[in-house]
Motif scaffolding. Structure first.
Motif, mmCIF file in Angstrom:
data_model
loop_
_atom_site.group_PDB
_atom_site.id
_atom_site.type_symbol
_atom_site.label_atom_id
_atom_site.label_comp_id
_atom_site.label_asym_id
_atom_site.label_seq_id
_atom_site.Cartn_x
_atom_site.Cartn_y
_atom_site.Cartn_z
ATOM 1 N N SER A 167 -15.961 20.825 11.858
ATOM 2 C CA SER A 167 -15.045 21.034 10.749
ATOM 3 C C SER A 167 -15.621 22.093 9.828
ATOM 4 O O SER A 167 -16.836 22.171 9.650
ATOM 5 C CB SER A 167 -14.827 19.736 9.961
ATOM 6 N N GLN A 168 -14.760 22.893 9.245
ATOM 7 C CA GLN A 168 -15.198 23.882 8.273
ATOM 8 C C GLN A 168 -15.226 23.302 6.862
ATOM 9 O O GLN A 168 -15.608 23.966 5.926
ATOM 10 C CB GLN A 168 -14.321 25.142 8.327
ATOM 11 N N PHE A 169 -14.831 22.036 6.731
ATOM 12 C CA PHE A 169 -14.788 21.366 5.429
ATOM 13 C C PHE A 169 -16.000 20.455 5.260
ATOM 14 O O PHE A 169 -16.639 20.059 6.232
ATOM 15 C CB PHE A 169 -13.504 20.545 5.300
ATOM 16 N N TRP A 170 -16.301 20.095 4.017
ATOM 17 C CA TRP A 170 -17.365 19.144 3.732
ATOM 18 C C TRP A 170 -17.054 17.828 4.425
ATOM 19 O O TRP A 170 -15.882 17.473 4.588
ATOM 20 C CB TRP A 170 -17.502 18.921 2.225
ATOM 21 N N PRO A 171 -18.077 17.072 4.841
ATOM 22 C CA PRO A 171 -17.845 15.834 5.595
ATOM 23 C C PRO A 171 -16.907 14.842 4.910
ATOM 24 O O PRO A 171 -16.120 14.178 5.589
ATOM 25 C CB PRO A 171 -19.244 15.233 5.748
ATOM 26 N N ASP A 172 -16.936 14.749 3.593
ATOM 27 C CA ASP A 172 -16.092 13.763 2.911
ATOM 28 C C ASP A 172 -14.753 14.334 2.451
ATOM 29 O O ASP A 172 -13.985 13.650 1.799
ATOM 30 C CB ASP A 172 -16.838 13.144 1.726
ATOM 31 N N VAL A 225 -10.375 11.080 9.909
ATOM 32 C CA VAL A 225 -9.672 11.357 11.163
ATOM 33 C C VAL A 225 -8.189 11.485 10.835
ATOM 34 O O VAL A 225 -7.593 10.593 10.243
ATOM 35 C CB VAL A 225 -9.902 10.226 12.191
ATOM 36 N N TYR A 226 -7.608 12.621 11.223
ATOM 37 C CA TYR A 226 -6.194 12.848 10.957
ATOM 38 C C TYR A 226 -5.542 13.370 12.224
ATOM 39 O O TYR A 226 -6.055 14.328 12.812
ATOM 40 C CB TYR A 226 -6.004 13.850 9.820
ATOM 41 N N PRO A 227 -4.462 12.792 12.644
ATOM 42 C CA PRO A 227 -3.848 11.574 12.115
ATOM 43 C C PRO A 227 -4.679 10.348 12.479
ATOM 44 O O PRO A 227 -5.434 10.363 13.456
ATOM 45 C CB PRO A 227 -2.471 11.532 12.779
ATOM 46 N N PRO A 228 -4.521 9.282 11.712
ATOM 47 C CA PRO A 228 -5.339 8.082 11.899
ATOM 48 C C PRO A 228 -5.266 7.481 13.304
ATOM 49 O O PRO A 228 -6.232 6.879 13.767
ATOM 50 C CB PRO A 228 -4.793 7.090 10.870
ATOM 51 N N GLU A 229 -4.158 7.676 13.992
ATOM 52 C CA GLU A 229 -4.045 7.111 15.343
ATOM 53 C C GLU A 229 -4.987 7.787 16.345
ATOM 54 O O GLU A 229 -5.137 7.340 17.478
ATOM 55 C CB GLU A 229 -2.594 7.137 15.856
ATOM 56 N N ASN A 230 -5.675 8.858 15.923
ATOM 57 C CA ASN A 230 -6.654 9.531 16.787
ATOM 58 C C ASN A 230 -8.069 8.992 16.604
ATOM 59 O O ASN A 230 -9.027 9.571 17.105
ATOM 60 C CB ASN A 230 -6.645 11.041 16.530
ATOM 61 N N GLU A 231 -8.198 7.891 15.918
ATOM 62 C CA GLU A 231 -9.511 7.289 15.648
ATOM 63 C C GLU A 231 -10.284 7.016 16.946
ATOM 64 O O GLU A 231 -11.475 7.325 17.050
ATOM 65 C CB GLU A 231 -9.314 5.983 14.866
ATOM 66 N N THR A 232 -9.625 6.460 17.952
ATOM 67 C CA THR A 232 -10.283 6.154 19.228
ATOM 68 C C THR A 232 -10.716 7.436 19.935
ATOM 69 O O THR A 232 -11.838 7.525 20.450
ATOM 70 C CB THR A 232 -9.351 5.329 20.134
ATOM 71 N N LEU A 233 -9.856 8.431 19.951
ATOM 72 C CA LEU A 233 -10.197 9.720 20.562
ATOM 73 C C LEU A 233 -11.391 10.340 19.848
ATOM 74 O O LEU A 233 -12.315 10.845 20.478
ATOM 75 C CB LEU A 233 -8.993 10.656 20.526
ATOM 76 N N HIS A 234 -11.382 10.305 18.535
ATOM 77 C CA HIS A 234 -12.484 10.839 17.723
ATOM 78 C C HIS A 234 -13.800 10.171 18.111
ATOM 79 O O HIS A 234 -14.820 10.847 18.324
ATOM 80 C CB HIS A 234 -12.151 10.607 16.241
ATOM 81 N N ALA A 235 -13.797 8.863 18.246
ATOM 82 C CA ALA A 235 -15.006 8.116 18.614
ATOM 83 C C ALA A 235 -15.486 8.502 20.014
ATOM 84 O O ALA A 235 -16.694 8.666 20.230
ATOM 85 C CB ALA A 235 -14.736 6.619 18.533
ATOM 86 N N ARG A 236 -14.556 8.668 20.954
ATOM 87 C CA ARG A 236 -14.933 9.058 22.318
ATOM 88 C C ARG A 236 -15.550 10.446 22.344
ATOM 89 O O ARG A 236 -16.527 10.691 23.056
ATOM 90 C CB ARG A 236 -13.711 9.011 23.237
#
Length: 95
Positions: free
Chosen positions: A25-30, A5-16
């Motif tokens: 994402s167009q990139f590999w998961p890792d 998750v970038y930026p890291p402060e978006n972790e909560t938004l990402h989870a929601r």
């Protein structure tokens, strides 16, 4: 990648979003590398292809929002710009 998750402060938004929507994402998961902003341009291309229209509220010539609008226009998506943007930015007058 989906695991970073970038930026890291978006972790909560990402989870929601994961609970009720989809994260793409167009990139590999890792994948976690940010290479001089080039990944942001790739993200903008992906957004332009997936969107029905692009709305730009504020963007300088060198901004990611402008690059997303240019990509959207190239793939035939409507690009909507605020009147204030068109009157203040030369690139917006040309779209």
């Amino acid at each position: 990648g989906l695991q970073t998750v970038y930026p890291p402060e978006n972790e909560t938004l990402h989870a929601r979003i994961l609970q009720s929507g989809a994260v793409l994402s167009q990139f590999w998961p890792d994948f976690s590398g940010v290479v001089g902003g080039a990944n942001f341009l790739a993200r903008n291309r992906t957004m332009a292809h997936l969107s029905q229209a692009m709305v730009v509220v504020e963007a300088s010539f060198r901004s990611g929002a402008r690059s997303a609008a240019v990509y959207a226009q190239k793939v035939g998506r409507p690009v909507l710009l605020l009147r204030s943007l068109v009157s203040s930015e030369a690139w917006a007058k040309e779209m």
